[in-house]
Structures are given as structure tokens and as C-alpha cells.
Design an enzyme around this catalytic site. Structure first.
Site, mmCIF file in Angstrom:
data_model
loop_
_atom_site.group_PDB
_atom_site.id
_atom_site.type_symbol
_atom_site.label_atom_id
_atom_site.label_comp_id
_atom_site.label_asym_id
_atom_site.label_seq_id
_atom_site.Cartn_x
_atom_site.Cartn_y
_atom_site.Cartn_z
ATOM 1 N N HIS A 60 0.864 -1.175 0.000
ATOM 2 C CA HIS A 60 0.000 0.000 0.000
ATOM 3 C C HIS A 60 0.900 1.224 0.000
ATOM 4 C CE1 HIS A 60 0.901 -0.500 4.251
ATOM 5 N NE2 HIS A 60 0.415 0.700 4.509
ATOM 6 N N HIS A 62 1.188 4.027 2.150
ATOM 7 C CA HIS A 62 1.545 4.861 3.293
ATOM 8 C C HIS A 62 3.046 5.148 3.294
ATOM 9 C CE1 HIS A 62 -2.239 4.067 5.937
ATOM 10 N NE2 HIS A 62 -2.304 5.245 5.340
ATOM 11 N N ASP A 64 5.500 5.081 5.392
ATOM 12 C CA ASP A 64 6.486 4.162 5.958
ATOM 13 C C ASP A 64 6.689 2.911 5.110
ATOM 14 O OD1 ASP A 64 3.792 3.751 6.928
ATOM 15 O OD2 ASP A 64 4.556 2.187 8.247
ATOM 16 N N HIS A 65 5.980 2.832 3.980
ATOM 17 C CA HIS A 65 6.165 1.725 3.042
ATOM 18 C C HIS A 65 6.730 2.195 1.700
ATOM 19 C CE1 HIS A 65 3.895 -1.433 5.346
ATOM 20 N NE2 HIS A 65 3.552 -0.333 5.994
ATOM 21 N N HIS A 137 -7.208 -2.044 5.511
ATOM 22 C CA HIS A 137 -6.409 -0.971 6.089
ATOM 23 C C HIS A 137 -7.019 0.349 5.629
ATOM 24 C CE1 HIS A 137 -2.916 0.500 8.137
ATOM 25 N NE2 HIS A 137 -2.374 1.045 7.066
#
Length: 237
Positions: A60, A62, A64-65, A137
């Protein structure tokens, strides 16, 4: 096939865990699943040559990814490797447009961005077939299964589709962001995850994406499953 977890942390800083990133090596193919902050430098600390990592799958979008996508791409570019591919769910193109605008990387790279169609149909990258399941999520996302061996779930509450995707895998990498008794929309806690996985046939479950408040419970969790740390590696036949 070899799986290496480069980062097993979350969006909050940890002295021992970087943000999310996992390497899947299959024959001559090397895929990076998610590319959170610090993953490029973690690659330099590993036995994996960052110059060989030209394809990233996003569970996904976000931060932090995805935060280290331009860092990895620019490092490869400076070493003479222009080709870079990003594959992910809805929203991947917009995120890449923003991230690769830094240092004019969009113009300098041979960049390929592939936004997967809605649904859960399998897809291929080169000659590799990858299955997927929807995650639950706050952003659209997928869990991915490579061959019959490795399933990697992104951020998600425990769901039947992800468990079904993982059934029969040698390894499942699943988040366990918070300890029990925590209200955690879009994330997993040990008991909730354990209930759904009770009847799932998986040889090894690796818990990842631990928030700092969950880390003190790692030893307790390890009594029943494996809690991954950065640089955890598993080699499969």
C-alpha cells in the site's frame, strides 16, 4: 527462494527496527516488497546488492512503506542503472509522481510505474506469477503470494482473504502492530490474528511491523510464533 526482512518496524522510530521492507529472491529474480525509510542503507548492510533491486512491489502507499523509493532509485542511477519499476495498488502512480519529482528523477530514470487493476486476479512480473488478496487498512492494499512458498501481508486487520491466500505457504509474514487490548483499526493484535490463523496451514509465521509499544511483548509472542527482527532471513527449497 530466499526471504530477507530488511525492516520490521512501523511509522514510529525504533532504535532497532527500520520501516518496512522485505526481499524475495527467486532464481535470478529479486523483488523488494515495500521500501520504507532506511531500507536502501539496510540493503548495503546485507549480502544483497542494491544495484540488483530494480523492482519494488508496494502493499500500500503509506509513507512508511514508500519513503525510500527515490533514495534507492537514485543510488542505482548514480551507479549507472537507470531502469526502475514500481508495482502497487490504486494510488501508486500519484505517490510515485510526487516522490520521483525530487531531483527530477522522473526525467532521469527509465521509470515504469504499474498500478494493479482492482480485484484480486493474479498478475505476472516477467515470468513470475504472483497471487494477491485484499487487505483491510486505511489505504487500498494487497497481500502477495510468491509461488506456493512465501506470503507477505501489508498493514491489515486479520482477514479471511489474507489467511486463505497464505494457506499452504511455507512462510507467512504478517503484521502485529499492537499488543492485545489496543484499539487498532487497520492493524492486527496477537489474539485477533491467532484466532484466524488457527486453522491455516503455514509452516512458519513471522510477525513484523511492530510499533514501539509492542516490542516489549516480543518475547511473550515468540512463545507461539516467530517475531521477526531486521535482517531475519529464511531460505526455502
Amino acid at each position: 527462494m530466499r526471504l530477507t526482512l530488511l525492516g520490521t518496524g512501523s511509522a514510529l522510530p525504533s532504535p532497532t527496527r527500520l520501516q518496512t521492507g522485505a526481499i524475495v529472491e527467486r532464481g535470478g529474480d529479486t523483488f523488494l516488497v515495500d521500501c520504507g525509510s532506511g531500507i536502501t542503507h539496510r540493503l548495503a548492510q546485507s549480502a544483497i546488492d542494491y544495484r540488483e533491486v530494480d523492482t519494488v512491489l508496494l502493499t500500500h502507499t503509506h509513507l512508511d512503506h514508500v519513503a525510500d523509493l527515490p533514495t534507492l532509485a537514485k543510488a542505482r542511477l548514480l551507479d549507472g542503472h537507470e531502469a526502475f519499476t514500481v508495482v502497487g495498488p490504486q494510488g501508486t502512480s500519484d505517490v510515485c509522481n510526487a516522490l520521483f519529482a525530487v531531483d527530477d528523477l522522473t526525467d532521469r530514470l527509465d521509470l515504469s510505474v504499474r498500478e494493479l487493476p482492482e480485484g484480486t486476479d493474479p498478475f505476472t512480473i516477467g515470468e513470475v506469477s504472483i497471487k494477491r488478496a485484499l487487505t483491510d487498512h486505511s489505504k487500498p492494499g494487497y497481500a502477495y503470494r510468491f509461488d506456493e512458498q512465501v506470503t507477505i501481508a501489508g498493514d491489515t486487520t486479520p482477514t479471511e482473504p489474507v489467511c486463505s491466500l497464505a494457506d499452504g505457504s511455507a512462510v507467512l509474514v504478517h503484521e502485529c502492530a499492537y499488543p492485545d487490548e489496543t484499539v487498532s483499526p487497520g492493524h492486527s493484535t496477537p489474539t485477533a490474528l491467532g484466532k484466524l490463523l488457527a486453522d491455516v496451514d503455514v509452516d512458519c509465521i513471522l510477525l513484523t511491523h511492530l510499533f514501539p509499544e509492542t516490542e516489549p511483548y516480543a518475547d511473550e509472542l515468540a512463545n507461539t510464533v516467530s517475531v521477526a527482527t531486521d535482517q531475519t532471513s529464511v531460505t526455502l527449497d
